[in-house]
Design an enzyme around this catalytic site. Structure first.
Site, PDB file in Angstrom:
ATOM      1  N   ALA A 179     110.728  83.461  29.307  1.00 16.08           N
ATOM      2  CA  ALA A 179     111.056  82.764  30.565  1.00 16.08           C
ATOM      3  C   ALA A 179     111.293  83.805  31.653  1.00 16.08           C
ATOM      4  O   ALA A 179     112.404  83.984  32.152  1.00 16.08           O
ATOM      5  CB  ALA A 179     112.278  81.876  30.389  1.00 16.08           C
ATOM      6  N   GLU A 180     110.206  84.487  32.046  1.00 15.93           N
ATOM      7  CA  GLU A 180     110.351  85.583  33.013  1.00 15.93           C
ATOM      8  C   GLU A 180     110.896  85.102  34.347  1.00 15.93           C
ATOM      9  O   GLU A 180     111.603  85.830  35.047  1.00 15.93           O
ATOM     10  CB  GLU A 180     109.012  86.306  33.210  1.00 15.93           C
ATOM     11  CG  GLU A 180     107.965  85.574  34.021  1.00 15.93           C
ATOM     12  CD  GLU A 180     107.329  84.396  33.292  1.00 15.93           C
ATOM     13  OE1 GLU A 180     106.817  83.496  33.974  1.00 15.93           O
ATOM     14  OE2 GLU A 180     107.347  84.382  32.048  1.00 15.93           O
ATOM     15  N   ASP A 181     110.594  83.841  34.722  1.00 22.41           N
ATOM     16  CA  ASP A 181     111.057  83.318  36.007  1.00 22.41           C
ATOM     17  C   ASP A 181     112.585  83.267  36.079  1.00 22.41           C
ATOM     18  O   ASP A 181     113.187  83.621  37.097  1.00 22.41           O
ATOM     19  CB  ASP A 181     110.452  81.941  36.286  1.00 22.41           C
ATOM     20  CG  ASP A 181     110.524  81.010  35.083  1.00 22.41           C
ATOM     21  OD1 ASP A 181     111.151  81.382  34.054  1.00 22.41           O
ATOM     22  OD2 ASP A 181     109.948  79.909  35.144  1.00 22.41           O
ATOM     23  N   TYR A 182     113.216  82.818  34.994  1.00 23.32           N
ATOM     24  CA  TYR A 182     114.678  82.761  34.947  1.00 23.32           C
ATOM     25  C   TYR A 182     115.282  84.159  35.097  1.00 23.32           C
ATOM     26  O   TYR A 182     116.259  84.357  35.842  1.00 23.32           O
ATOM     27  CB  TYR A 182     115.138  82.133  33.632  1.00 23.32           C
ATOM     28  CG  TYR A 182     116.625  82.204  33.389  1.00 23.32           C
ATOM     29  CD1 TYR A 182     117.492  81.280  33.964  1.00 23.32           C
ATOM     30  CD2 TYR A 182     117.169  83.210  32.589  1.00 23.32           C
ATOM     31  CE1 TYR A 182     118.865  81.358  33.746  1.00 23.32           C
ATOM     32  CE2 TYR A 182     118.536  83.295  32.369  1.00 23.32           C
ATOM     33  CZ  TYR A 182     119.378  82.363  32.946  1.00 23.32           C
ATOM     34  OH  TYR A 182     120.739  82.441  32.726  1.00 23.32           O
ATOM     35  N   GLY A 213     108.860  79.367  37.605  1.00 24.01           N
ATOM     36  CA  GLY A 213     107.839  80.305  38.035  1.00 24.01           C
ATOM     37  C   GLY A 213     106.495  79.707  38.359  1.00 24.01           C
ATOM     38  O   GLY A 213     105.551  80.439  38.656  1.00 24.01           O
TER      39      GLY A 213
END
Length: 443
Positions: free
Chosen positions: A283-286, A259
């Protein structure tokens, strides 16, 4: 038997006693085949028992080792080929592309912050807005942004303070007000330490609109040339080990986004619940990538790597960062716990050397030497492709730091495994299996 003659046709009508019920036919079939199969069951059980008694577990391990390390070689080749195919391609301006809302979450300032942020004010894109998000109004970075806003008054920019508490992820909380008022179709999240090339936003938007179902575009993490041992160490890590996996993973359509520099279609993200739906994950991007993929959307990478340009890199900060990522992967994908420490150069060298020695009596030292030469050659080629220009350090320095990093990798994994709690900024997080934040403590 009675015969019924109709014209020239003769229909044989069986007597009632000759018609067998379906259940009776099944019983007859069972009585016919059961003895046939039952006589083989003891033989099958005996054969299976004999195989288990005679099995050579070392042979099984050796075969698995050859397959496992061959898969790692395959990832090397795929990563390099995909890097040559995808990275550093020219992009033509296209005024028909939609506008981009660039969200910049910022905490603190360093010597390179002004330079990094200025590259966004001067980006060569026809329609964009800059949305700066601060946790506090007294953050030292506020004055840096204010000076740039004053220098570039024609750039559409807004500052937000305090965030919005919607979950346990502080980055999501910080960005939430900007996300709510973002006015363009494309949303870009860019960390404060990213140095942006002038046509990078254009390239990401072009990649996004190249396919109707494309909803996530990221930049492959890399580093801008900087002085200092820790900075070079970080650059070699992102140019070799990390780049190989990231390029190969994206080519094979694995979910592995980062991210630090990513772009998404707001409409697609809103379908997934917007930022708020991911506030319970660190890990919001994942999970952006995972949720979008589950709804049938594609992801891709930009032709330009993300140039990290933090001025405050130390060996301690770098180790803590990589260790934090290992802990996140262990929590999100516990199935990789036993694989991750084996995927680096020297652990895999021991595996393949033992395997080939056991199976084909090939000298272990020779195998290790060939393995290391292949590994470092492929890593060097991948990094040259990521760099796309002359290295800022000598080949000898690359070799020494590469060796140090590879030897260092198992120790980072051990450190992460011994303490699963994650320290990030001013908080300590404890994650449940699956990656959800279980608890958060301020420090």
């Amino acid at each position: 038997m009675g015969d019924k003659i109709t014209g020239l046709e003769v229909e044989i009508i069986p007597e009632i006693s000759e018609v067998q019920p379906e259940s009776l036919q099944e019983q007859n079939a069972s009585s016919l085949y059961y003895p046939l199969f039952s006589q083989y069951i003891p033989l099958l059980l005996t054969g299976t028992k004999k195989i288990l008694e005679d099995i050579d577990y070392c042979t099984c391990f050796a075969v698995f080792g050859v397959v496992f390390v061959s898969a790692l070689y395959f990832l090397h080749i795929v990563g390099l080929c995909y890097g040559k195919y995808r990275l550093h391609r020219p992009t033509k301006p296209n005024p028909s592309l939609p506008g981009v809302s660039i969200i910049k979450p910022i905490i603190g300032a360093d010597a390179n912050l002004y330079t990094n942020l200025e590259t966004f004010f001067t980006t060569q894109y026809h329609k964009f807005e800059l949305l700066f998000c601060f946790d506090r109004s007294d953050d030292p970075a506020v004055k840096v942004v204010e000076s740039l806003v004053k220098k570039y008054p024609s750039v559409d920019s807004t500052m937000f303070f305090g965030g919005e508490k919607i979950g346990l992820n502080p980055k999501i909380n910080n960005m939430m007000p900007a996300y709510r008022i973002a006015k363009y179709q494309l949303i870009m999240i860019s960390d404060s330490g990213i140095f942006m090339k002038s046509d990078a936003v254009l390239d990401m938007a072009s990649t996004m609109m190249s396919h109707e179902t494309m909803a996530l575009v990221t930049q492959t993490p890399y580093c801008k040339d900087r002085k200092g041992f820790a900075s070079v160490f970080e650059q070699i890590y992102f140019g070799t080990s990390h780049a190989r996996i990231y390029l190969a993973g994206n080519c094979l359509q694995f979910n592995c986004p980062t991210g630090m520099s990513s772009m998404m279609k707001k409409e697609a993200l809103d379908e997934c619940g917007g930022f708020a739906a991911f506030s319970g994950y660190l890990a919001e991007d994942y999970f952006f990538g995972k949720k979008l993929a589950s709804r049938g959307y594609k992801s891709g990478i930009s032709t330009h790597p993300a140039l990290q340009n933090s001025a405050a890199v130390t060996m301690t900060s770098f180790t803590d960062r990589v260790c934090r990522w290992v802990k996140l992967r262990m929590a999100m994908m516990p199935q990789i716990i036993f694989v991750e420490p084996l995927q680096d150069c020297f652990p895999s060298a021991l595996i393949i050397s033992f395997s080939l020695n056991y199976i084909a009596n090939i000298d272990m030292l020779t195998t290790i030497m060939l393995h290391v030469v292949f590994w470092i050659t492929m890593d060097c080629m991948v990094m040259c492709k990521m760099q796309n220009k002359k290295m800022s350090f000598s080949p000898l320095k690359f070799l020494l730091i590469w060796l140090l990093r590879e030897l260092f990798a198992p120790l980072v994994f051990i450190k992460a495994a011994l303490d699963p709690s994650i320290r990030w900024r001013d908080n300590v997080f404890h994650l449940a299996w699956g990656g959800k934040i279980r608890s958060q403590t301020s420090i």
